[in-house]
Scaffold this active site. Structure first.
Site, PDB file in Angstrom:
ATOM      1  N   TYR A 178      -6.219 -12.090  31.545  1.00  0.00           N
ATOM      2  CA  TYR A 178      -6.230 -11.013  32.536  1.00  0.00           C
ATOM      3  C   TYR A 178      -5.377 -11.392  33.731  1.00  0.00           C
ATOM      4  O   TYR A 178      -5.131 -12.573  34.012  1.00  0.00           O
ATOM      5  CB  TYR A 178      -7.668 -10.677  32.973  1.00  0.00           C
ATOM      6  CG  TYR A 178      -8.311 -11.690  33.894  1.00  0.00           C
ATOM      7  CD1 TYR A 178      -8.172 -11.599  35.279  1.00  0.00           C
ATOM      8  CD2 TYR A 178      -9.069 -12.743  33.387  1.00  0.00           C
ATOM      9  CE1 TYR A 178      -8.768 -12.525  36.133  1.00  0.00           C
ATOM     10  CE2 TYR A 178      -9.677 -13.668  34.224  1.00  0.00           C
ATOM     11  CZ  TYR A 178      -9.519 -13.564  35.595  1.00  0.00           C
ATOM     12  OH  TYR A 178     -10.104 -14.495  36.440  1.00  0.00           O
ATOM     13  N   CYS A 179      -4.920 -10.367  34.452  1.00  0.00           N
ATOM     14  CA  CYS A 179      -4.182 -10.534  35.706  1.00  0.00           C
ATOM     15  C   CYS A 179      -4.418  -9.287  36.544  1.00  0.00           C
ATOM     16  O   CYS A 179      -5.297  -8.487  36.235  1.00  0.00           O
ATOM     17  CB  CYS A 179      -2.697 -10.779  35.445  1.00  0.00           C
ATOM     18  SG  CYS A 179      -1.874  -9.446  34.537  1.00  0.00           S
ATOM     19  N   THR A 180      -3.646  -9.091  37.596  1.00  0.00           N
ATOM     20  CA  THR A 180      -3.908  -7.997  38.532  1.00  0.00           C
ATOM     21  C   THR A 180      -3.754  -6.621  37.891  1.00  0.00           C
ATOM     22  O   THR A 180      -4.656  -5.788  37.943  1.00  0.00           O
ATOM     23  CB  THR A 180      -2.977  -8.099  39.754  1.00  0.00           C
ATOM     24  OG1 THR A 180      -3.099  -9.383  40.326  1.00  0.00           O
ATOM     25  CG2 THR A 180      -3.343  -7.035  40.791  1.00  0.00           C
ATOM     26  N   GLY A 182      -1.823  -6.265  34.673  1.00  0.00           N
ATOM     27  CA  GLY A 182      -1.518  -6.384  33.254  1.00  0.00           C
ATOM     28  C   GLY A 182      -0.166  -6.964  32.920  1.00  0.00           C
ATOM     29  O   GLY A 182       0.057  -7.451  31.810  1.00  0.00           O
ATOM     30  N   ILE A 207      -7.139  -6.218  36.385  1.00  0.00           N
ATOM     31  CA  ILE A 207      -8.337  -6.201  37.231  1.00  0.00           C
ATOM     32  C   ILE A 207      -8.511  -4.852  37.913  1.00  0.00           C
ATOM     33  O   ILE A 207      -9.630  -4.333  38.029  1.00  0.00           O
ATOM     34  CB  ILE A 207      -8.244  -7.312  38.298  1.00  0.00           C
ATOM     35  CG1 ILE A 207      -8.131  -8.683  37.642  1.00  0.00           C
ATOM     36  CG2 ILE A 207      -9.452  -7.272  39.240  1.00  0.00           C
ATOM     37  CD1 ILE A 207      -7.642  -9.771  38.583  1.00  0.00           C
TER      38      ILE A 207
END
Length: 325
Positions: A178-180, A182, A207
């Site tokens: 996961y990241c901010t 995608g 997220i």
């Protein structure tokens, strides 16, 4: 209803003559009165823009009307004021700097991890055979991360490939990245697959989307964002604050840049230490002659700094490092 919106998006799609496209796209954004930051590369677009609801609607329609970007998904936040001061649209080698430029090895248009929508991610994340992997930088996951997530000691995403050997211990697990928003997961998951990880997934929409669609459950702290807001709330189910003041260790969610532009350290600091140190990370920086004026926010706009005078009395100028970048 808020008067303004902030749009977060990316799209991997080949752009011919991307440098010229960036210049033209900048003028288009300015014509709509948008502010923000867009990166254009041969491989696609990565942007965050902000403006009136009408301007943002026009922008999204125009992007979707271009067949190269028709599948672009926008994360939309309602905001009280624009999230940027200026509009930048720049051509770069990659839309997210990874150093992974060989399309024969990493090409998100051809292979990435399996995309999980937020509720699928929520359902899978606590299984015994799953590892949740945060692919963001230190300053991002120190502010907020998923409960029990594996984090990496990296200052920039371009350091991610060097950490693959550390992750080898998880090869028998399902990896949920996961990241901010995608975009980093597209390349991170592709690299993991290339390196022999068999079951790799990624949180679709990142997220931000998880907060909107799944209530942000078990995301601890705040989510770092690359605009004037700095951090946004994600979790409306079981929120907690996990970040600590760099100076005193007190729990705080406030992230700033050091007021000394030659340091410009990005760190969390409570209000008490902020005022005591005048927005600096240390007493040494507090006494620096170029220290910027601290107004309690720790956010600084680029301003010209005169560094010398020629015979005619004309100054040469440099610009302060832009914070929160």
């Amino acid at each position: 209803m808020a008067k303004y919106q902030t749009l977060l998006y990316y799209c991997y799609s080949t752009i011919a003559n991307a440098e010229q496209f960036a210049a033209d796209h900048l003028q288009f954004c300015k014509s709509l009165g948008l502010t923000g930051r867009i990166i254009v590369a041969d491989e696609g677009l990565n942007g965050t823009v902000s403006g009136t609801t009408e301007a943002c609607g026009t922008y999204m329609n125009a992007v979707h009307a271009d067949e190269r970007f028709a599948s672009t998904e926008f994360k939309i936040d309602e905001v009280d004021e624009p999230s940027f001061i200026k509009m930048h649209c720049r051509y770069k080698a990659e839309i997210v700097h990874s150093g992974l430029r060989d399309p024969h090895i990493i090409d998100p248009k051809k292979q990435t991890g399996v995309h999980l929508d937020p509720n699928e991610f929520l359902e899978m994340k606590d299984r015994d055979d799953v590892v949740i992997l945060d692919v963001r930088s230190n300053y991002e996951h120190s502010l907020g991360k998923f409960k029990n997530a594996v984090t990496l000691d990296i200052d920039n995403f371009r350091d991610f490939p060097s950490k693959i050997n550390e992750l080898a211990q998880y090869k028998g697990k399902k990896i949920l990245t996961y990241c901010t928003g995608g975009i980093k997961c597209e390349k991170a998951s592709a690299l993991l697959l290339h390196e022999g990880f068999e079951e790799v997934y990624q949180l679709h929409g990142g997220i931000i989307n998880y907060g909107k669609e799944a209530g942000g459950k078990d995301f601890e702290g705040k989510c770092y964002v690359f605009d004037n807001r700095v951090a946004v709330d994600v979790n409306t189910v079981n929120p907690v604050v996990i970040s600590k003041c760099h100076n005193c260790g007190k729990t705080t969610a406030k992230m700033i840049n050091c007021a000394n532009p030659e340091c410009n350290e990005h760190f969390t600091q409570c209000d008490e230490c902020g005022w005591e140190l005048d927005g600096c990370c240390s007493n040494e920086c507090k006494s620096h002659p170029r220290k910027r004026l601290y107004d309690g926010t720790g956010y600084y706009v680029k301003v010209p700094q005169q560094i010398n005078l020629n015979k005619e009395g004309r100054g040469a100028f440099i610009k302060d490092l832009r914070p929160l970048a």
